[in-house]
Design a protein around this motif. Structure first.
Motif, PDB file in Angstrom:
ATOM      1  N   ASP A   1      31.738  -3.034 -14.274  1.00  0.00           N
ATOM      2  CA  ASP A   1      32.508  -2.015 -13.559  1.00  0.00           C
ATOM      3  C   ASP A   1      32.108  -0.608 -14.004  1.00  0.00           C
ATOM      4  N   PHE A   2      32.020  -0.408 -15.315  1.00  0.00           N
ATOM      5  CA  PHE A   2      31.670   0.907 -15.842  1.00  0.00           C
ATOM      6  C   PHE A   2      30.239   1.276 -15.444  1.00  0.00           C
ATOM      7  N   THR A   3      29.361   0.309 -15.463  1.00  0.00           N
ATOM      8  CA  THR A   3      27.969   0.533 -15.081  1.00  0.00           C
ATOM      9  C   THR A   3      27.860   1.025 -13.650  1.00  0.00           C
ATOM     10  N   PHE A   4      28.582   0.388 -12.739  1.00  0.00           N
ATOM     11  CA  PHE A   4      28.497   0.789 -11.345  1.00  0.00           C
ATOM     12  C   PHE A   4      29.166   2.138 -11.106  1.00  0.00           C
ATOM     13  N   LEU A   5      30.206   2.449 -11.882  1.00  0.00           N
ATOM     14  CA  LEU A   5      30.869   3.744 -11.734  1.00  0.00           C
ATOM     15  C   LEU A   5      29.951   4.883 -12.173  1.00  0.00           C
ATOM     16  N   ILE A   6      29.305   4.742 -13.328  1.00  0.00           N
ATOM     17  CA  ILE A   6      28.453   5.832 -13.816  1.00  0.00           C
ATOM     18  C   ILE A   6      27.149   5.943 -13.025  1.00  0.00           C
ATOM     19  N   ALA A   7      26.851   4.933 -12.211  1.00  0.00           N
ATOM     20  CA  ALA A   7      25.654   5.015 -11.375  1.00  0.00           C
ATOM     21  C   ALA A   7      25.783   6.132 -10.347  1.00  0.00           C
ATOM     22  N   ILE A   8      27.005   6.439  -9.933  1.00  0.00           N
ATOM     23  CA  ILE A   8      27.216   7.447  -8.895  1.00  0.00           C
ATOM     24  C   ILE A   8      26.712   8.823  -9.340  1.00  0.00           C
ATOM     25  N   PRO A   9      27.190   9.386 -10.462  1.00  0.00           N
ATOM     26  CA  PRO A   9      26.674  10.699 -10.871  1.00  0.00           C
ATOM     27  C   PRO A   9      25.214  10.671 -11.302  1.00  0.00           C
ATOM     28  N   VAL A  10      24.773   9.559 -11.901  1.00  0.00           N
ATOM     29  CA  VAL A  10      23.376   9.463 -12.343  1.00  0.00           C
ATOM     30  C   VAL A  10      22.436   9.580 -11.149  1.00  0.00           C
ATOM     31  N   MET A  11      22.685   8.813 -10.107  1.00  0.00           N
ATOM     32  CA  MET A  11      21.784   8.819  -8.967  1.00  0.00           C
ATOM     33  C   MET A  11      21.938  10.080  -8.119  1.00  0.00           C
ATOM     34  N   CYS A  12      23.133  10.659  -8.090  1.00  0.00           N
ATOM     35  CA  CYS A  12      23.303  11.941  -7.396  1.00  0.00           C
ATOM     36  C   CYS A  12      22.451  13.012  -8.071  1.00  0.00           C
ATOM     37  N   ALA A  13      22.488  13.031  -9.408  1.00  0.00           N
ATOM     38  CA  ALA A  13      21.702  14.011 -10.155  1.00  0.00           C
ATOM     39  C   ALA A  13      20.206  13.769  -9.980  1.00  0.00           C
ATOM     40  N   ALA A  14      19.783  12.503 -10.085  1.00  0.00           N
ATOM     41  CA  ALA A  14      18.361  12.174  -9.967  1.00  0.00           C
ATOM     42  C   ALA A  14      17.839  12.502  -8.571  1.00  0.00           C
ATOM     43  N   THR A  15      18.620  12.162  -7.554  1.00  0.00           N
ATOM     44  CA  THR A  15      18.205  12.440  -6.181  1.00  0.00           C
ATOM     45  C   THR A  15      18.152  13.933  -5.909  1.00  0.00           C
ATOM     46  N   GLY A  16      19.175  14.656  -6.359  1.00  0.00           N
ATOM     47  CA  GLY A  16      19.206  16.102  -6.169  1.00  0.00           C
ATOM     48  C   GLY A  16      18.014  16.784  -6.813  1.00  0.00           C
ATOM     49  N   TYR A  17      17.677  16.349  -8.027  1.00  0.00           N
ATOM     50  CA  TYR A  17      16.546  16.939  -8.743  1.00  0.00           C
ATOM     51  C   TYR A  17      15.224  16.655  -8.029  1.00  0.00           C
TER      52      TYR A  17
ATOM     53  N   GLY B   1       0.784  -1.234   0.000  1.00  0.00           N
ATOM     54  CA  GLY B   1       0.000   0.000   0.000  1.00  0.00           C
ATOM     55  C   GLY B   1       0.810   1.275   0.000  1.00  0.00           C
ATOM     56  N   PHE B   2       2.065   1.189  -0.427  1.00  0.00           N
ATOM     57  CA  PHE B   2       2.949   2.363  -0.464  1.00  0.00           C
ATOM     58  C   PHE B   2       2.969   2.919  -1.888  1.00  0.00           C
ATOM     59  N   THR B   3       2.059   3.840  -2.190  1.00  0.00           N
ATOM     60  CA  THR B   3       1.926   4.384  -3.540  1.00  0.00           C
ATOM     61  C   THR B   3       1.707   5.897  -3.472  1.00  0.00           C
ATOM     62  N   GLY B   4       1.738   6.540  -4.648  1.00  0.00           N
ATOM     63  CA  GLY B   4       1.497   7.973  -4.708  1.00  0.00           C
ATOM     64  C   GLY B   4       2.751   8.755  -5.045  1.00  0.00           C
ATOM     65  N   GLU B   5       2.620  10.077  -5.136  1.00  0.00           N
ATOM     66  CA  GLU B   5       3.725  10.952  -5.533  1.00  0.00           C
ATOM     67  C   GLU B   5       4.904  10.862  -4.572  1.00  0.00           C
ATOM     68  N   LYS B   6       4.616  10.851  -3.265  1.00  0.00           N
ATOM     69  CA  LYS B   6       5.700  10.777  -2.287  1.00  0.00           C
ATOM     70  C   LYS B   6       6.411   9.425  -2.347  1.00  0.00           C
ATOM     71  N   ALA B   7       5.665   8.384  -2.640  1.00  0.00           N
ATOM     72  CA  ALA B   7       6.281   7.061  -2.771  1.00  0.00           C
ATOM     73  C   ALA B   7       7.219   7.050  -3.974  1.00  0.00           C
ATOM     74  N   ASP B   8       6.790   7.664  -5.083  1.00  0.00           N
ATOM     75  CA  ASP B   8       7.625   7.726  -6.282  1.00  0.00           C
ATOM     76  C   ASP B   8       8.926   8.472  -6.001  1.00  0.00           C
ATOM     77  N   THR B   9       8.817   9.599  -5.279  1.00  0.00           N
ATOM     78  CA  THR B   9      10.004  10.372  -4.924  1.00  0.00           C
ATOM     79  C   THR B   9      10.915   9.567  -3.997  1.00  0.00           C
ATOM     80  N   PHE B  10      10.323   8.903  -3.019  1.00  0.00           N
ATOM     81  CA  PHE B  10      11.079   8.084  -2.070  1.00  0.00           C
ATOM     82  C   PHE B  10      11.873   7.006  -2.800  1.00  0.00           C
ATOM     83  N   GLU B  11      11.243   6.364  -3.774  1.00  0.00           N
ATOM     84  CA  GLU B  11      11.887   5.268  -4.499  1.00  0.00           C
ATOM     85  C   GLU B  11      13.072   5.737  -5.331  1.00  0.00           C
ATOM     86  N   VAL B  12      13.082   7.000  -5.704  1.00  0.00           N
ATOM     87  CA  VAL B  12      14.229   7.558  -6.432  1.00  0.00           C
ATOM     88  C   VAL B  12      15.326   7.976  -5.463  1.00  0.00           C
TER      89      VAL B  12
END
Length: 269
Positions: free
Chosen positions: A186-202, A36-47
């Protein structure tokens, strides 16, 4: 306000699935709907809580991160510096740009039905990457060319569809570009760092005005739990992804999609 136990459960799910090509976002959406964890806040939380797991990667790859900014310790001074910020930019800008433009539409896809489609489609793409991999020319992440990094970046756009999997799409793309499974991982996990930092910040900037102190505490719990769980699992899982064929993870995705479909029609979310 959701119970902190919900944050705890989703945090564990994120920490365990972030480093496997099975779509951590897809798993969080499915579990979220079941409890039962749904909605806009749930979507933001999951990111946002994905950054907690990604920080575990930053700890593992801290030497690689320092090298991107021209800082090298004794261990890496003997190795030629190949991967740089241009590689990283080529690999992350396509997906980040598309996510910025389509953010509101992407959030509409955060539902079990679309996750099932993503699980199957992503699994097929991973099988293609495994079966059609050309002769391996890149055995270490540092050997990747700009063209290969861009190819991975374009493929990462597929992961904007929940369930497709960011790591699954980029590892498969890296293999199709001639990289070994380990180098692509290895490359996938390295580029995950800036991707998720940007997504979380936004996400935080977009949602900060509507957040309460309880919301921030809820996010903090999920963030910390995902970080701790991921920190324990990261080394084992990264090695696992580098060794196991993507087809094994594809089979898991197909089975999960079938179970979800049966559950949806029998019980409903």
């Amino acid at each position: 306000m959701f119970s902190l136990w919900v944050a705890f459960i989703i945090g564990i799910v994120e920490g365990l699935t972030e480093f496997l090509p099975v779509s951590s976002t897809g798993h969080m959406i499915l579990v979220g709907h079941m409890i039962g964890f749904t909605g806009e806040k749930a979507d933001t939380f999951e990111v946002v809580i994905q950054l907690g797991a990604i920080l575990a990667v930053a700890i593992i790859y801290w030497r690689r991160v320092l090298r991107l900014f021209g800082m090298r310790d004794r261990e890496v001074l003997a190795k030629p510096r190949r991967i740089n910020l241009i590689h990283i930019a080529l690999a992350i800008v396509p997906a980040l740009g598309l996510a910025f433009v389509l953010r509101d539409y992407i959030k509409l896809l955060f539902m079990p039905e679309t996750v099932v489609i993503g699980l199957v489609a992503g699994g097929i793409f991973m099988i293609i990457g495994e079966k059609l991999q050309p002769k391996v020319t890149v055995r270490d992440m540092d050997e990747l060319s700009y063209r290969q990094a861009l190819f991975v970046g374009i493929a990462q756009c597929l992961s904007l569809w929940p369930g497709f999997s960011r790591s699954g799409s980029t590892i498969a793309a890296g293999m199709l570009a001639g990289a070994s499974r380990a180098a692509a991982a290895d490359f996938t996990f390295l580029i995950a760092i800036p991707v998720m930092c940007a997504a979380t910040g936004y996400e935080m900037l977009k949602s900060f005005g509507s957040m309460t102190s309880e919301d921030i505490g809820f996010l903090a719990v999920g963030f910390i739990v995902s970080f701790v769980v991921a920190l324990v699992a990261v080394v084992t899982f990264i090695k696992l992804v580098g060794k196991l064929k993507l087809t094994y993870f594809s089979y898991y995705r197909f089975i999960l999609a079938a179970i979800v479909l049966i559950y949806m029609y029998a019980v409903g979310f």
